[in-house]
Write a protein that holds these residues in place. Structure first.
Motif, PDB file in Angstrom:
ATOM      1  N   UNK A   9       3.964  -1.571 -30.525  1.00 51.92           N
ATOM      2  CA  UNK A   9       4.808  -0.701 -29.703  1.00 51.92           C
ATOM      3  C   UNK A   9       3.972   0.479 -29.215  1.00 51.92           C
ATOM      4  N   UNK A  10       3.445   0.419 -28.008  1.00 54.26           N
ATOM      5  CA  UNK A  10       2.736   1.598 -27.483  1.00 54.26           C
ATOM      6  C   UNK A  10       3.768   2.706 -27.273  1.00 54.26           C
ATOM      7  N   UNK A  11       3.555   3.847 -27.896  1.00 53.63           N
ATOM      8  CA  UNK A  11       4.572   4.910 -27.847  1.00 53.63           C
ATOM      9  C   UNK A  11       3.914   6.285 -27.858  1.00 53.63           C
ATOM     10  N   UNK A  12       2.813   6.403 -27.122  1.00 51.53           N
ATOM     11  CA  UNK A  12       2.124   7.692 -27.119  1.00 51.53           C
ATOM     12  C   UNK A  12       2.430   8.506 -25.863  1.00 51.53           C
ATOM     13  N   UNK A  13       3.071   7.861 -24.869  1.00 51.12           N
ATOM     14  CA  UNK A  13       3.272   8.528 -23.567  1.00 51.12           C
ATOM     15  C   UNK A  13       4.170   9.757 -23.669  1.00 51.12           C
ATOM     16  N   UNK A  14       4.009  10.650 -22.710  1.00 55.62           N
ATOM     17  CA  UNK A  14       4.718  11.936 -22.786  1.00 55.62           C
ATOM     18  C   UNK A  14       6.149  11.892 -22.247  1.00 55.62           C
ATOM     19  N   UNK A 105      -5.619   8.989 -29.400  1.00 55.29           N
ATOM     20  CA  UNK A 105      -6.049  10.386 -29.344  1.00 55.29           C
ATOM     21  C   UNK A 105      -5.941  10.975 -27.939  1.00 55.29           C
ATOM     22  N   UNK A 106      -5.993  10.109 -26.929  1.00 52.12           N
ATOM     23  CA  UNK A 106      -5.840  10.583 -25.548  1.00 52.12           C
ATOM     24  C   UNK A 106      -5.082   9.512 -24.779  1.00 52.12           C
ATOM     25  N   UNK A 107      -4.362   9.938 -23.757  1.00 58.33           N
ATOM     26  CA  UNK A 107      -3.595   8.982 -22.952  1.00 58.33           C
ATOM     27  C   UNK A 107      -4.533   8.399 -21.904  1.00 58.33           C
ATOM     28  N   UNK A 108      -4.955   7.163 -22.120  1.00 67.98           N
ATOM     29  CA  UNK A 108      -5.945   6.562 -21.209  1.00 67.98           C
ATOM     30  C   UNK A 108      -5.522   5.180 -20.733  1.00 67.98           C
ATOM     31  N   UNK A 109      -4.211   4.945 -20.658  1.00 66.15           N
ATOM     32  CA  UNK A 109      -3.725   3.685 -20.106  1.00 66.15           C
ATOM     33  C   UNK A 109      -3.220   2.724 -21.168  1.00 66.15           C
ATOM     34  N   UNK A 110      -2.425   1.752 -20.704  1.00 65.92           N
ATOM     35  CA  UNK A 110      -1.833   0.782 -21.630  1.00 65.92           C
ATOM     36  C   UNK A 110      -2.909  -0.051 -22.328  1.00 65.92           C
ATOM     37  N   UNK A 111      -3.966  -0.392 -21.597  1.00 64.19           N
ATOM     38  CA  UNK A 111      -5.060  -1.158 -22.201  1.00 64.19           C
ATOM     39  C   UNK A 111      -5.679  -0.394 -23.363  1.00 64.19           C
ATOM     40  N   UNK A 112      -5.843   0.890 -23.189  1.00 66.47           N
ATOM     41  CA  UNK A 112      -6.423   1.731 -24.250  1.00 66.47           C
ATOM     42  C   UNK A 112      -5.479   1.800 -25.446  1.00 66.47           C
ATOM     43  N   UNK A 113      -4.165   1.875 -25.172  1.00 64.04           N
ATOM     44  CA  UNK A 113      -3.182   1.899 -26.271  1.00 64.04           C
ATOM     45  C   UNK A 113      -3.262   0.601 -27.075  1.00 64.04           C
ATOM     46  N   UNK A 229      -7.655   2.507 -18.553  1.00 63.11           N
ATOM     47  CA  UNK A 229      -7.903   1.129 -18.975  1.00 63.11           C
ATOM     48  C   UNK A 229      -6.587   0.353 -18.895  1.00 63.11           C
ATOM     49  N   UNK A 230      -6.543  -0.631 -18.000  1.00 62.91           N
ATOM     50  CA  UNK A 230      -5.286  -1.325 -17.710  1.00 62.91           C
ATOM     51  C   UNK A 230      -5.241  -2.698 -18.367  1.00 62.91           C
ATOM     52  N   UNK A 231      -4.154  -2.952 -19.089  1.00 64.69           N
ATOM     53  CA  UNK A 231      -3.938  -4.272 -19.682  1.00 64.69           C
ATOM     54  C   UNK A 231      -3.911  -5.352 -18.591  1.00 64.69           C
ATOM     55  N   UNK A 232      -3.308  -5.003 -17.459  1.00 64.69           N
ATOM     56  CA  UNK A 232      -3.207  -5.952 -16.341  1.00 64.69           C
ATOM     57  C   UNK A 232      -4.592  -6.475 -15.952  1.00 64.69           C
ATOM     58  N   UNK A 233      -5.592  -5.600 -15.928  1.00 65.86           N
ATOM     59  CA  UNK A 233      -6.944  -6.028 -15.536  1.00 65.86           C
ATOM     60  C   UNK A 233      -7.549  -6.965 -16.588  1.00 65.86           C
ATOM     61  N   UNK A 234      -7.288  -6.676 -17.867  1.00 70.07           N
ATOM     62  CA  UNK A 234      -7.807  -7.553 -18.923  1.00 70.07           C
ATOM     63  C   UNK A 234      -7.132  -8.926 -18.849  1.00 70.07           C
ATOM     64  N   UNK A 235      -5.847  -8.923 -18.526  1.00 70.37           N
ATOM     65  CA  UNK A 235      -5.138 -10.203 -18.411  1.00 70.37           C
ATOM     66  C   UNK A 235      -5.693 -11.034 -17.255  1.00 70.37           C
ATOM     67  N   UNK A 236      -6.163 -10.350 -16.212  1.00 73.13           N
ATOM     68  CA  UNK A 236      -6.755 -11.074 -15.076  1.00 73.13           C
ATOM     69  C   UNK A 236      -7.936 -11.924 -15.553  1.00 73.13           C
ATOM     70  N   UNK A 237      -8.656 -11.383 -16.510  1.00 76.75           N
ATOM     71  CA  UNK A 237      -9.810 -12.105 -17.022  1.00 76.75           C
ATOM     72  C   UNK A 237      -9.366 -13.368 -17.789  1.00 76.75           C
ATOM     73  N   UNK A 238      -8.275 -13.280 -18.568  1.00 81.94           N
ATOM     74  CA  UNK A 238      -7.742 -14.484 -19.233  1.00 81.94           C
ATOM     75  C   UNK A 238      -7.157 -15.450 -18.189  1.00 81.94           C
TER      76      UNK A 238
END
Ligand code: G1P
Length: 284
Positions: A9-14, A105-113, A229-238
């Motif tokens: 559960x990514x839950x760091x967003x403001x 530690x920092x908000x850097x996108x869903x991929x980072x979460x 860092x976007x999860x969408x971009x990583x999924x493109x690779x799969x």
């Protein structure tokens, strides 16, 4: 066959769209009627057979941990009163599931979460649930629908729904070939494209099942939209290897990350629970 045991559960967003409310309160604790969004999410995961709930949080999110704990003061206060039933569902979740927590530690996108959550997930396929996509279904919850596809296909699966052209910039958008009714083999994913750049009208909503190689892919994925860092971009690779499916889920979604969607969800659930027998909670 590998079953899905864990949900992240990514839950760091403001939750800045809800300011000033979210100044000191996590957006995941916003109620739909009398239950916080995050509890609906955990219930959906539990109904999909998932036992391990893993949270990526951040500063100001401690209410989430307290929610998935026993409050001995409140328990003894309401013991023997009619209010005990109000805690029955959350008590059962706390008893039957395992909860773990880590901080982004920092908000850097869903991929980072997601990458931050690797420590809680390890090397097995897992679900991801974004609590502000609030989904109501008539039968199986959205994660259960994805898990049923995973049981047969053993690859990454994302939930999608059709959106109008003017909304493409709010979502990850996909294109793919429909291999059976409502199920697509994904060929292209683009994070929040302008309408003219969208590969189609199917938008990713916040329910995923991911194979664990996604972590290695994320580690070498360059920052994308918003320099995050976007999860969408990583999924493109799969997807390039034919290993991503998209399911047009059965049900209705409310965008509880927006005030309008949030108000609509409350209205819907409130009306539905009043229309049904009082003893029969809405199937969410
Ligand atoms: C995230 C994802 C996006 C997806 C959306 C669903 O965006 O990056 O691809 O469509 O969730 O809610 P966010 O809404 O967190 O900006």
């Amino acid at each position: 066959m590998i079953a899905i045991r864990k949900c992240l559960f990514p839950a760091a967003g403001y939750g800045t769209r809800f300011l000033p409310l979210t100044k000191a309160m996590p957006k995941e604790m916003l109620p739909v009627v009398n239950k916080p969004l995050i509890q609906y999410g955990v219930e959906e995961a539990a109904r999909a057979g998932i036992s391990d709930m893993a949270f990526v949080t951040g500063r100001g999110k401690r209410a989430l941990e307290d929610h998935f704990d026993i409050s001995h003061e409140i328990e003894s206060q309401i013991a023997g009163s009619g209010r005990e039933a109000l805690l029955a569902e959350i008590r059962r979740l706390v008893r039957e599931c395992r909860f773990s927590w880590t901080r982004q530690l920092a908000i850097q996108g869903l991929g980072h979460a997601i990458l931050t959550g690797e420590t809680l997930i390890g090397g097995e396929p897992f679900a991801v649930l974004l609590a502000d996509d609030f989904c109501v279904t008539e039968d199986a919850g959205v994660l259960s629908q994805l898990a049923a596809v995973f049981a047969e296909q053993q690859c990454s699966i994302i939930a999608v729904e059709e959106v109008p052209a003017h909304e493409t910039a709010d979502y990850g958008m996909i294109a793919g070939e429909e291999i059976s009714s409502g199920l697509f083999r994904v060929s292209q994913l683009v994070e929040k494209p302008a309408p003219e750049d969208a590969p189609g009208n199917l938008a990713i909503i916040g329910r995923y099942i991911l194979t664990p190689d996604i972590f290695a892919v994320l580690r070498v994925t360059e920052p994308g939209r918003n320099n995050e860092l976007q999860l969408t971009d990583a999924l493109q690779s799969q997807a390039r290897q034919g290993r991503v499916l998209a399911l047009r889920f059965r049900g209705r979604r409310f965008d509880c990350g927006s005030v309008a969607g949030y108000m609509a969800a409350n209205e819907y659930v409130w009306k539905r629970s009043r229309d049904e027998l009082k003893t029969q909670p809405a199937c969410i």
